[in-house]
Design an enzyme around this catalytic site. Structure first.
Site, PDB file in Angstrom:
ATOM      1  N   GLU A   3     -21.557 -38.683  20.866  1.00 13.07           N
ATOM      2  CA  GLU A   3     -22.411 -39.877  20.758  1.00 13.07           C
ATOM      3  C   GLU A   3     -23.830 -39.434  20.397  1.00 13.07           C
ATOM      4  O   GLU A   3     -24.147 -38.248  20.383  1.00 13.07           O
ATOM      5  CB  GLU A   3     -22.358 -40.660  22.070  1.00 13.07           C
ATOM      6  N   LYS A  52     -25.513 -40.551  14.554  1.00 13.48           N
ATOM      7  CA  LYS A  52     -24.709 -39.340  14.624  1.00 13.48           C
ATOM      8  C   LYS A  52     -25.027 -38.362  13.498  1.00 13.48           C
ATOM      9  O   LYS A  52     -24.275 -37.412  13.262  1.00 13.48           O
ATOM     10  CB  LYS A  52     -23.232 -39.734  14.649  1.00 13.48           C
ATOM     11  N   ARG A 258     -10.697 -47.623  18.926  1.00 12.11           N
ATOM     12  CA  ARG A 258     -10.922 -46.735  20.072  1.00 12.11           C
ATOM     13  C   ARG A 258     -10.513 -47.482  21.336  1.00 12.11           C
ATOM     14  O   ARG A 258     -10.446 -48.711  21.350  1.00 12.11           O
ATOM     15  CB  ARG A 258     -12.411 -46.361  20.179  1.00 12.11           C
TER      16      ARG A 258
END
Ligand SMILES: [Zn+2]
Length: 269
Positions: A3, A52, A258
């Protein structure tokens, strides 16, 4: 996938070890050899992160753009550096330190214009001083997509991953299936402020902790969480376990590719 706090921490660590002095830049794996040769011997000027994406500045207009993707790894060590394995895409080394990058999705030399184009594609990052949360809310408040999916969309908000999305929704009692347009400005502002604080803590400790002081293992007299990722959380990877607040079962479901985790009792807003 790491993250945003991990990437900002990497930027700090690259700067702490390499900024200012001459740096050996090599690509033992061979895939970044030409670019490495251009930069070799010049100082790292600074490092920057957005979501990211990690950027290392070597001269005023030359950046190394790194995205770790699912499999990228960065390992720092003290000099002398061991002989590199042939999986090292990029090694920086100086008299005191070395750092190896392996398996990134992206490791490329880019211009300042190309870097600006990447910033323009990304939503505001709670860890950046220049972030504008109202830009994110502008898109959230017009969307019929669930807030749980919107929080993972890097074009809307950059750097939030699966752990922070689950935890921030829990901390604000928000049903993850609520649509973006049903999130009020007050709820958005509260979540944003919370993400800024939680993610800054994440950079400082290099792990994600999201429980309030009254819900730590010590305060509750419960055993600490056992997980490779460490950190105390409310719902992430706690499917079928009792909620720290209401005692009900934490649920899991697939959302935006996810696993989502939430407490249906505590998250009904
Ligand atoms: Zn609960």
């Amino acid at each position: 996938m790491p993250e945003g706090h991990t990437i900002h921490r990497l930027a700090e660590d690259y700067e702490a070890r390499f900024a200012g002095g001459p740096t050996r830049v090599t690509s033992p794996q061979g895939k970044f050899t030409d670019a490495a040769a251009l930069l070799d011997g010049t100082p790292l000027e600074h490092a920057d992160a957005h979501g990211k994406h990690l950027f290392l500045a070597f001269r005023t207009a030359d950046w190394i753009h790194i995205h770790l993707g699912l499999f990228g790894k960065v390992n720092f060590g003290d000099a002398p550096a061991p002989p590199p394995t042939d999986t090292v895409r990029l090694r920086l080394a100086n008299a005191t330190s070395y750092v190896d990058l392996r398996g990134p999705t992206t490791c490329a030399l880019i211009t300042d214009d190309e870097k600006q184009a990447i910033h323009a594609r990304l939503g505001p990052d709670p860890l950046r001083a220049d972030a504008d949360p109202s830009a994110a809310y502008h898109r959230v408040s017009r969307s019929r997509t669930t807030i749980a999916a919107l929080l993972m969309d890097q074009k809307i908000i950059a750097g939030v991953g699966n752990v922070y999305r689950a935890e921030v929704l829990f901390r604000h009692g928000i049903d993850p299936y609520r649509t973006g347009k049903d999130i009020t400005p007050t709820q958005w502002d509260a979540m944003w402020t919370d993400l800024v604080a939680l993610m800054r803590e994440g950079v400082r400790h290099n792990r994600i902790d999201t429980v309030r002081p009254e819900h730590t293992p010590e305060a509750m007299g419960r055993p600490p969480r056992v997980d490779d990722h460490g950190g105390e959380v409310y719902v992430y990877r706690r499917a079928d376990l009792p909620c720290h607040i209401c005692g009900g079962e934490i649920r899991t479901a697939d959302l935006a590719a996810r696993n989502l985790f939430w407490c249906p009792t505590c998250q009904s807003r």
